[in-house]
Design an enzyme around this catalytic site. Structure first.
Site, PDB file in Angstrom:
ATOM      1  N   CYS A   1       0.838  -1.188   0.000  1.00 29.96           N
ATOM      2  CA  CYS A   1       0.000   0.000   0.000  1.00 29.96           C
ATOM      3  C   CYS A   1       0.877   1.243   0.000  1.00 29.96           C
ATOM      4  CB  CYS A   1      -0.904   0.019   1.221  1.00 29.96           C
ATOM      5  SG  CYS A   1      -1.854  -1.490   1.455  1.00 29.96           S
TER       6      CYS A   1
ATOM      7  N   ARG B   1       3.605   0.935  -6.650  1.00 36.79           N
ATOM      8  CA  ARG B   1       3.625  -0.080  -5.585  1.00 36.79           C
ATOM      9  C   ARG B   1       2.516  -1.111  -5.774  1.00 36.79           C
ATOM     10  NH1 ARG B   1       6.644   1.602  -1.094  1.00 36.79           N
ATOM     11  NH2 ARG B   1       5.379   0.389   0.355  1.00 36.79           N
TER      12      ARG B   1
ATOM     13  N   TRP C   1      -3.750  -2.138  -1.418  1.00 33.93           N
ATOM     14  CA  TRP C   1      -3.648  -3.450  -2.080  1.00 33.93           C
ATOM     15  C   TRP C   1      -4.288  -4.446  -1.133  1.00 33.93           C
ATOM     16  CZ3 TRP C   1      -1.063  -8.238  -1.453  1.00 33.93           C
ATOM     17  CH2 TRP C   1      -0.911  -8.993  -2.620  1.00 33.93           C
TER      18      TRP C   1
ATOM     19  N   ASN D   1      -0.426   0.767   6.336  1.00 31.37           N
ATOM     20  CA  ASN D   1       0.197  -0.236   5.480  1.00 31.37           C
ATOM     21  C   ASN D   1       0.711  -1.339   6.390  1.00 31.37           C
ATOM     22  OD1 ASN D   1       1.452  -1.683   3.495  1.00 31.37           O
ATOM     23  ND2 ASN D   1       3.158  -0.274   3.211  1.00 31.37           N
ATOM     24  N   GLY D   2       0.410  -2.607   6.058  1.00 33.05           N
ATOM     25  CA  GLY D   2       0.852  -3.725   6.871  1.00 33.05           C
ATOM     26  C   GLY D   2      -0.307  -4.644   7.211  1.00 33.05           C
TER      27      GLY D   2
ATOM     28  N   GLU E   1      14.168 -15.964 -14.962  1.00 32.08           N
ATOM     29  CA  GLU E   1      13.818 -14.542 -14.912  1.00 32.08           C
ATOM     30  C   GLU E   1      13.053 -14.101 -16.154  1.00 32.08           C
ATOM     31  OE1 GLU E   1      13.578 -10.493 -13.813  1.00 32.08           O
ATOM     32  OE2 GLU E   1      13.727 -12.391 -12.717  1.00 32.08           O
TER      33      GLU E   1
ATOM     34  N   LYS F   1       9.301 -12.478 -16.094  1.00 28.43           N
ATOM     35  CA  LYS F   1       8.945 -11.179 -16.677  1.00 28.43           C
ATOM     36  C   LYS F   1       7.730 -11.316 -17.591  1.00 28.43           C
ATOM     37  CE  LYS F   1      11.409  -8.461 -14.657  1.00 28.43           C
ATOM     38  NZ  LYS F   1      11.065  -9.336 -13.550  1.00 28.43           N
TER      39      LYS F   1
ATOM     40  N   GLU G   1       4.563 -11.957 -15.479  1.00 28.90           N
ATOM     41  CA  GLU G   1       4.224 -10.802 -14.642  1.00 28.90           C
ATOM     42  C   GLU G   1       3.437  -9.743 -15.407  1.00 28.90           C
ATOM     43  OE1 GLU G   1       7.461  -9.798 -11.208  1.00 28.90           O
ATOM     44  OE2 GLU G   1       8.178  -9.615 -13.258  1.00 28.90           O
TER      45      GLU G   1
ATOM     46  N   HIS H   1      12.401 -34.485 -18.699  1.00 30.52           N
ATOM     47  CA  HIS H   1      11.815 -35.026 -17.475  1.00 30.52           C
ATOM     48  C   HIS H   1      10.434 -34.422 -17.207  1.00 30.52           C
ATOM     49  CE1 HIS H   1      15.501 -37.148 -16.269  1.00 30.52           C
ATOM     50  NE2 HIS H   1      16.125 -36.127 -16.838  1.00 30.52           N
TER      51      HIS H   1
ATOM     52  N   LYS I   1       4.980  -3.522  -5.901  1.00 28.90           N
ATOM     53  CA  LYS I   1       6.411  -3.306  -6.062  1.00 28.90           C
ATOM     54  C   LYS I   1       7.199  -3.767  -4.844  1.00 28.90           C
ATOM     55  CE  LYS I   1      10.082  -1.716  -8.137  1.00 28.90           C
ATOM     56  NZ  LYS I   1      10.574  -2.445  -9.317  1.00 28.90           N
TER      57      LYS I   1
END
Length: 615
Positions: free
Chosen positions: A2, A27, A75, A101-102, A486, A490, A493, A509, A610
């Site tokens: 948040c 964020r 969020w 926030n939290g 990675e 990307k 995401e 496999h 973020k």
């Protein structure tokens, strides 16, 4: 996650709050709200949606606000995204407003107790209990600071808080525990925010609060206390970068801007730390000396997401050139297993923001077990940076796009510097090889710049061909296996395409069962990969024999690979150690262009944040 913004001063409060929230959009969030004074009353507006929607609502109402004021982007954790669950939240009287926030871990028990005493709740959030606890404390104290302090004595969990009270229009009370909160100091004005970019248009003088800090904010400045009641002083930092660095500078998205900024970010990360004439690495800015590394028997690297992939690259480098066994752990798993750590262990924690909750928890565990703790992060004064024994800053500058790009390549640059440093300490890296690698590092920013300019048009064209696909496979071997991970991350995401990264030898496999005409494979196959190059060619043959299209990234002029794959992207020849950086950049651009073609919100992907400051 948040975002919080607050202001007390003579500027138009509505303007400051909205601009601050815009600068915190990176964020990740699903709703937004503000509260400020209008004469002697509190005015509140909340929306499910974007800051732009909030701005339009406020413009339509033509509200003339006065400081103090608070703003918030949420969020969702407790309660679905909705106007009712958006912050700020209030007590029963409507006079106490809270942004948070939290996560309040004991909110359910507190809510039951408060409800039994007659309190009425209007949201599903954990935050609302704080407003009601402050309300009760105010009945006894009549003082906002004392009330917030008393309320927090009953709370368990993580929080960054901003609180205002209708009866005290000259004060904001803030508190921090396990969630970031920064204060901005100006002339007869004070700001609070979750992150520095939110307040840069107005001040570059900031104070980073620490866990257990509370502060009374008034126009003459902040007074900071500990939860015990002791008044303390925190250092005022001068931020070197300015607000313009957090703007798009003509790019359509922050992510693309930050991909293009990677040459400069790498250069800044190297600056002052590498002598190309001698091959020597100077890490004195991190207060690192040979003594810090003496007697090491094992290295743990701990991180989340993209930073975890950087750690995997670090494992290959350290084991080759430092000759020390390395384990790489996901931070969310690390703290829940019986890790074999002692004072002969180096524990490296990686976090762009320096506030990642799982990584921070792992760091604290490693310290308890007597490990030597080194942090790699980007944000000055962040919690992980402060709590580690040593910290190496990446100097990547502000990264606004949620999907990490320049932070990742800067982390890889730090690992290359550490490789040179530790390799020379152990004697496994000869002076001649150190000189060669340092020369490559000096040339790396320009090489990355040339790659971006050369391959971006190619990848833009390829995206037209592949953006409708719904599944991708990424294959790499050895030090490029983490780069495959990675690259897949990307793509998923920001484009919401299902993508998986694999060590290419593992394809037989299981993943080979997925290969068909509509499942493209991205293969990383540089000729300088040595024995793994021949193995990669065999893996590509296996995909092609099943009619799977292959996008091959390899060394410029490699006719064999170019003839074997469906589409070929040539990159300059570089050493094994440097290849992860060079091969990462085009994968970022490919993901970006595919996401753009699909009409996705590149900078703010759905469901992502973020800085993940809750576990």
């Amino acid at each position: 996650m948040c975002g919080i913004i607050g202001y007390l001063g003579k500027r138009p409060v509505k303007t400051v709050l909205l601009e601050g929230l815009r600068r915190l959009e990176y964020r990740g969030y699903d709703s937004a709200g503000v509260v400020f004074f209008t004469e002697n009353n509190l005015f509140v507006e909340r929306v499910k949606g974007k800051v732009l929607d909030l701005d339009e609502r406020l413009a339509n109402r033509e509200v003339r606000g006065q400081a103090p004021g608070l703003g918030h982007t949420r969020w969702a954790t407790h309660g679905e995204p909705s106007k009712e669950n958006a912050h700020p939240h209030f007590d029963c009287t409507g006079e106490v407003a809270v942004v948070h926030n939290g996560i309040i871990e004991n909110y359910h028990a507190l809510k039951q107790e408060l409800s039994a005493r007659g309190h009425r709740f209007v949201s599903e959030t954990d935050t609302e209990v704080i407003a009601h606890l402050v309300e009760e404390a105010l009945r006894e104290t009549g003082d906002l600071f004392s009330a917030v302090k008393g309320a927090l004595s009953k709370v368990k969990g993580a929080y960054a808080l901003g609180v205002i009270w209708r009866r005290d229009p000259e004060t904001i009370v803030v508190a921090r525990n396990q969630s970031p909160l920064v204060l901005g100091v100006g002339e007869n004005e004070v700001f609070l925010a979750s992150d520095v970019p939110a307040i840069l248009p107005w001040t570059r003088r900031v104070i980073f609060l620490e866990d257990g800090d509370l502060a009374i904010l008034r126009v003459e400045g902040p007074k900071i206390f500990r939860l015990t009641g002791e008044e303390i002083t925190r250092e005022v930092h001068e931020i070197a970068w300015d607000a313009s660095q957090a703007e798009k500078a003509g790019f359509p998205h922050f992510m693309l801007k930050e991909i293009y900024e990677q040459p400069e970010a790498i250069r800044d990360t190297l600056r002052g730390r590498l002598n190309p004439e001698t091959g020597e690495v100077d890490l004195s800015d991190a207060e690192l000396s040979p003594e810090f590394f003496e007697g090491l028997e094992r290295i743990f690297i701990v991180a989340c997401g993209t930073s975890y992939h950087a750690g995997l690259v670090g494992k290959y480098l350290f084991e080759k050139w430092a000759g020390i066994p390395v384990e790489v752990d996901l931070a969310s798993e690390f703290r829940y297993r019986d890790v074999l750590i002692n004072d002969r262990t180096l524990a490296i924690f990686i976090s762009q923001s320096g506030e990642t909750a799982d990584t921070l928890a792992g760091l604290r565990l490693a310290k308890e077990l007597s490990a030597r703790v080194l942090a790699i992060c980007n944000v000055l004064g962040s919690t992980i940076a402060r709590e580690a024994h040593r910290v190496i800053y990446t100097h990547a500058g502000p990264e606004i796009g949620v999907a990490s790009t320049k932070a990742f390549t800067s982390q890889l640059t730090i690992f290359l510097l550490l490789t040179l440093y530790m390799g020379r300490l152990t004697g496994r890296l000869t002076l001649e090889r150190a000189m060669e690698l340092s020369g490559e590092l000096v040339e790396l920013p320009e090489k990355v710049n040339l790659v971006i300019k050369a391959v971006h048009p190619v990848l833009k064209e390829l995206s037209e061909k592949y953006f409708r696909q719904e599944d991708f496979l990424y294959l790499g071997r050895n030090i490029l296996y983490p780069v495959a991970l990675e690259g897949a991350l990307k793509l998923k995401e920001i484009s919401y395409i299902h993508a998986e990264g694999y060590a290419a030898g593992e394809m037989k496999h299981g993943p080979i069962a997925l290969i068909e005409e509509n499942v493209p494979t991205v293969a990383l196959a540089p000729k300088e990969g040595g024995i793994t190059y021949e193995k990669m060619l065999s893996n590509i043959e296996e995909v092609r024999s099943r009619r799977g299209p292959v996008i091959g990234f390899g060394t410029e002029g490699d006719a064999h690979l170019a003839n074997l794959v469906t589409d070929f992207v040539g990159l300059p020849e570089v050493s094994w150690e440097v290849s992860p950086i060079l091969y990462t950049v085009p994968l970022q651009l490919l993901a970006y262009e595919i996401a753009v073609k699909r009409g996705c919100d590149v900078d703010q992907p759905r469901n992502l944040a973020k800085s993940v400051t809750v576990e």
